[in-house]
Design an enzyme around this catalytic site. Structure first.
Site, PDB file in Angstrom:
ATOM      1  N   THR A 232     -32.187  44.833 -10.190  1.00  0.00           N
ATOM      2  CA  THR A 232     -31.646  46.065  -9.607  1.00  0.00           C
ATOM      3  C   THR A 232     -32.704  46.809  -8.791  1.00  0.00           C
ATOM      4  OG1 THR A 232     -32.150  47.417 -11.530  1.00  0.00           O
ATOM      5  CG2 THR A 232     -29.989  46.339 -11.505  1.00  0.00           C
TER       6      THR A 232
ATOM      7  N   GLU B  27     -28.253  40.049 -15.083  1.00  0.00           N
ATOM      8  CA  GLU B  27     -28.920  41.141 -14.353  1.00  0.00           C
ATOM      9  C   GLU B  27     -30.056  41.683 -15.208  1.00  0.00           C
ATOM     10  OE1 GLU B  27     -26.834  44.677 -12.326  1.00  0.00           O
ATOM     11  OE2 GLU B  27     -27.746  45.596 -14.090  1.00  0.00           O
TER      12      GLU B  27
ATOM     13  N   GLN C 215     -23.767  54.402 -25.626  1.00  0.00           N
ATOM     14  CA  GLN C 215     -24.017  53.639 -24.404  1.00  0.00           C
ATOM     15  C   GLN C 215     -22.710  53.384 -23.640  1.00  0.00           C
ATOM     16  OE1 GLN C 215     -23.388  49.924 -24.551  1.00  0.00           O
ATOM     17  NE2 GLN C 215     -24.655  49.141 -22.902  1.00  0.00           N
TER      18      GLN C 215
ATOM     19  N   LYS D 248     -16.243  45.147   4.078  1.00  0.00           N
ATOM     20  CA  LYS D 248     -17.452  44.389   3.684  1.00  0.00           C
ATOM     21  C   LYS D 248     -17.273  42.929   4.102  1.00  0.00           C
ATOM     22  CE  LYS D 248     -18.700  47.325  -0.189  1.00  0.00           C
ATOM     23  NZ  LYS D 248     -19.154  47.514  -1.548  1.00  0.00           N
TER      24      LYS D 248
ATOM     25  N   ARG E 265     -24.633  50.732  -1.132  1.00  0.00           N
ATOM     26  CA  ARG E 265     -24.892  52.067  -0.583  1.00  0.00           C
ATOM     27  C   ARG E 265     -25.817  52.851  -1.501  1.00  0.00           C
ATOM     28  NH1 ARG E 265     -20.700  56.876  -1.066  1.00  0.00           N
ATOM     29  NH2 ARG E 265     -21.653  56.745  -3.138  1.00  0.00           N
ATOM     30  N   GLY E 266     -25.567  52.742  -2.823  1.00  0.00           N
ATOM     31  CA  GLY E 266     -26.300  53.581  -3.786  1.00  0.00           C
ATOM     32  C   GLY E 266     -25.515  54.849  -4.054  1.00  0.00           C
ATOM     33  N   ASP E 267     -25.838  55.514  -5.152  1.00  0.00           N
ATOM     34  CA  ASP E 267     -25.152  56.760  -5.502  1.00  0.00           C
ATOM     35  C   ASP E 267     -25.688  57.906  -4.666  1.00  0.00           C
ATOM     36  OD1 ASP E 267     -23.386  55.724  -7.395  1.00  0.00           O
ATOM     37  OD2 ASP E 267     -24.922  55.784  -8.967  1.00  0.00           O
TER      38      ASP E 267
ATOM     39  N   HIS F 191     -31.474  43.428  -5.361  1.00  0.00           N
ATOM     40  CA  HIS F 191     -30.574  44.489  -4.922  1.00  0.00           C
ATOM     41  C   HIS F 191     -31.304  45.379  -3.907  1.00  0.00           C
ATOM     42  CE1 HIS F 191     -27.868  44.490  -8.791  1.00  0.00           C
ATOM     43  NE2 HIS F 191     -28.284  43.273  -8.492  1.00  0.00           N
TER      44      HIS F 191
HETATM   45  P1  FAD Z   1     -19.752  51.478  -0.582  1.00  0.00           P
HETATM   46  O1  FAD Z   1     -19.138  50.156  -0.486  1.00  0.00           O
HETATM   47  O2  FAD Z   1     -20.359  52.063   0.654  1.00  0.00           O
HETATM   48  O3  FAD Z   1     -18.632  52.471  -1.154  1.00  0.00           O
HETATM   49  C1  FAD Z   1     -18.947  53.795  -1.563  1.00  0.00           C
HETATM   50  C2  FAD Z   1     -17.700  54.654  -1.437  1.00  0.00           C
HETATM   51  O4  FAD Z   1     -17.383  54.844  -0.050  1.00  0.00           O
HETATM   52  C3  FAD Z   1     -16.442  54.044  -2.075  1.00  0.00           C
HETATM   53  O5  FAD Z   1     -15.695  55.075  -2.651  1.00  0.00           O
HETATM   54  C4  FAD Z   1     -15.713  53.425  -0.885  1.00  0.00           C
HETATM   55  O6  FAD Z   1     -14.306  53.340  -1.113  1.00  0.00           O
HETATM   56  C5  FAD Z   1     -16.060  54.390   0.225  1.00  0.00           C
HETATM   57  N1  FAD Z   1     -16.082  53.771   1.562  1.00  0.00           N
HETATM   58  C6  FAD Z   1     -16.608  52.570   1.894  1.00  0.00           C
HETATM   59  N2  FAD Z   1     -16.462  52.352   3.219  1.00  0.00           N
HETATM   60  C7  FAD Z   1     -15.835  53.431   3.719  1.00  0.00           C
HETATM   61  C8  FAD Z   1     -15.408  53.810   5.047  1.00  0.00           C
HETATM   62  N3  FAD Z   1     -15.611  53.004   6.095  1.00  0.00           N
HETATM   63  N4  FAD Z   1     -14.786  55.016   5.199  1.00  0.00           N
HETATM   64  C9  FAD Z   1     -14.589  55.857   4.140  1.00  0.00           C
HETATM   65  N5  FAD Z   1     -14.986  55.543   2.867  1.00  0.00           N
HETATM   66  C10 FAD Z   1     -15.596  54.346   2.671  1.00  0.00           C
HETATM   67  N6  FAD Z   1     -26.918  51.262  -7.688  1.00  0.00           N
HETATM   68  C11 FAD Z   1     -28.273  51.350  -7.551  1.00  0.00           C
HETATM   69  O7  FAD Z   1     -28.781  52.446  -7.287  1.00  0.00           O
HETATM   70  N7  FAD Z   1     -29.069  50.248  -7.694  1.00  0.00           N
HETATM   71  C12 FAD Z   1     -28.569  49.036  -7.966  1.00  0.00           C
HETATM   72  O8  FAD Z   1     -29.313  48.065  -8.076  1.00  0.00           O
HETATM   73  C13 FAD Z   1     -27.160  48.893  -8.120  1.00  0.00           C
HETATM   74  N8  FAD Z   1     -26.581  47.689  -8.371  1.00  0.00           N
HETATM   75  C14 FAD Z   1     -25.224  47.578  -8.457  1.00  0.00           C
HETATM   76  C15 FAD Z   1     -24.643  46.316  -8.658  1.00  0.00           C
HETATM   77  C16 FAD Z   1     -23.255  46.177  -8.743  1.00  0.00           C
HETATM   78  C17 FAD Z   1     -22.654  44.813  -8.956  1.00  0.00           C
HETATM   79  C18 FAD Z   1     -22.423  47.325  -8.636  1.00  0.00           C
HETATM   80  C19 FAD Z   1     -20.922  47.190  -8.761  1.00  0.00           C
HETATM   81  C20 FAD Z   1     -22.982  48.585  -8.433  1.00  0.00           C
HETATM   82  C21 FAD Z   1     -24.385  48.728  -8.329  1.00  0.00           C
HETATM   83  N9  FAD Z   1     -24.978  49.960  -8.103  1.00  0.00           N
HETATM   84  C22 FAD Z   1     -26.347  50.065  -7.964  1.00  0.00           C
HETATM   85  C23 FAD Z   1     -24.165  51.181  -8.020  1.00  0.00           C
HETATM   86  C24 FAD Z   1     -23.721  51.493  -6.566  1.00  0.00           C
HETATM   87  O9  FAD Z   1     -24.858  51.843  -5.803  1.00  0.00           O
HETATM   88  C25 FAD Z   1     -22.722  52.650  -6.639  1.00  0.00           C
HETATM   89  O10 FAD Z   1     -21.530  52.228  -7.240  1.00  0.00           O
HETATM   90  C26 FAD Z   1     -22.460  53.368  -5.313  1.00  0.00           C
HETATM   91  O11 FAD Z   1     -21.827  54.623  -5.609  1.00  0.00           O
HETATM   92  C27 FAD Z   1     -21.563  52.642  -4.337  1.00  0.00           C
HETATM   93  O12 FAD Z   1     -22.181  51.565  -3.793  1.00  0.00           O
HETATM   94  P2  FAD Z   1     -21.356  50.520  -2.852  1.00  0.00           P
HETATM   95  O13 FAD Z   1     -22.336  49.587  -2.320  1.00  0.00           O
HETATM   96  O14 FAD Z   1     -20.184  49.987  -3.570  1.00  0.00           O
HETATM   97  O15 FAD Z   1     -20.864  51.547  -1.704  1.00  0.00           O
END
Ligand code: FAD
Length: 289
Positions: free
Chosen positions: A47, A16, A208, A161, A107-109, A77
């Site tokens: 990213t 990455e 870190q 998913k 989804r993003g944070d 991403h």
């Molecule tokens: P989701 O899968 O939508 O999950 C988010 C939360 O919602 C979880 O707690 C889940 O349990 C809950 N949830 C999901 N579906 C439902 C539902 N139907 N009902 C109720 N709750 C639900 N961030 C960036 O900003 N840029 C990046 O490039 C980036 N790259 C990443 C790469 C990897 C491999 C990983 C693991 C993370 C990355 N992230 C990145 C961080 C990521 O955006 C965060 O972890 C974010 O908070 C969650 O994203 P997600 O896609 O897992 O969300």
């Protein structure tokens, strides 16, 4: 090449990189990607930084440059909080123009000003992208996502998913391989069959690792703390301890037949090379063991 096809054929090895946010130019990021490519990765992911100072604009540009080398595949991403379907359509169009075939749908944070427009969860984005013609990946969390009340509930969400059509998953970083093996078993029981690529981050310093553990919820096992204490105050010794620990993790994962290994190389080509060299020396990288 599509990552799903690579994963069908072999245990993959990938890196990455994160795009510049001001402190680094696109050409420097491209140079890092170039150096990482010397280790013959199956793909390099780039990213996405929503609302950042140029991070998201640079994602496609860097992914395009990687893809254009013809040496490896790019994975771009994309986060969806705060984005409309139109924004996503435009992003997909740009990826296609750049011949990038792979996208990691996230989804993003949550952050102020990043409200839900058309997508609430990553699974909504995955459904939307299903007919885009791209190979679509998603994130998964061996210790559970920080916002979720339990790992069990998080796995139920992960199943959505898969039901939405995800082609592969990439894990959040973890420092304890047993956490991943237990997670893999629980996912299998939940009938989650999408290939899972393990994301490993070699730690580089005490600060870190603390920051990463807090932001992504990965626990730090006492064996890691011990390594850092033994490394003392010297930054180079701490960095070396991180690479050694990551190599041990990678060798164990490779031996346990994981689908793929993804190194969060923190934009440091020497870290990428060290992880590549240890796997190569042990006879991994290539056919599935
Ligand atoms: P989701 O899968 O939508 O999950 C988010 C939360 O919602 C979880 O707690 C889940 O349990 C809950 N949830 C999901 N579906 C439902 C539902 N139907 N009902 C109720 N709750 C639900 N961030 C960036 O900003 N840029 C990046 O490039 C980036 N790259 C990443 C790469 C990897 C491999 C990983 C693991 C993370 C990355 N992230 C990145 C961080 C990521 O955006 C965060 O972890 C974010 O908070 C969650 O994203 P997600 O896609 O897992 O969300």
């Amino acid at each position: 090449m599509r990552i799903s096809e690579l994963l069908d054929a072999k245990q993959t090895f990938s890196f990455e990189i994160f795009p510049p946010k001001g402190e680094m130019s696109v050409s420097q990021a491209t140079q890092i990607a170039d150096e990482l490519m010397r280790n013959d990765p199956d793909w390099i992911s780039v990213t996405f930084s929503a609302g950042g100072t140029g991070g998201s604009a640079n994602t496609v540009e860097i992914a395009k440059t990687i893809q254009a080398t013809g040496k490896t595949s790019a994975l771009a991403h994309l986060t969806c909080l705060g984005s409309s379907k139109r924004d996503v359509d435009r992003y997909v169009e740009r990826l296609k123009e750049a011949h990038v075939e792979n996208i990691l749908a996230l989804r993003g944070d949550r952050a102020p000003g990043r409200e839900v427009i058309d997508f609430t969860y990553a699974s909504d984005l995955i459904s939307y992208l299903k007919d885009s013609g791209l190979c679509v990946g998603g994130a998964c969390y061996p210790e559970g996502h920080v916002e979720c009340e339990s790992l069990e509930r998080d796995i139920e969400h992960l199943k959505k998913k898969q039901d939405s059509g995800v082609d592969f998953l990439v894990t959040q970083l973890f420092f304890e391989n047993d956490d991943f093996y237990r997670f893999r078993e629980r996912c299998a029981r939940a009938r989650i069959k999408a290939p899972m690529v393990c994301g490993i981050m070699p730690f580089t310093s005490v600060k870190q690792i603390q920051r990463m553990a807090f932001s992504c919820g990965a626990s730090i096992p006492s064996k890691v703390v011990r390594r850092l204490v033994q490394a003392g105050e010297d930054p180079e010794s701490q960095r070396q301890a991180g690479i050694e620990y990551a190599c041990e993790q990678l060798l164990d994962l490779a031996a346990n037949g994981v689908d793929g290994i993804h190194v969060y190389s923190m934009n440091r080509p020497e870290v990428g090379k060290a992880t590549h060299d240890c796997l190569r020396a042990a006879g991994y990288l290539g056919a599935r063991p």
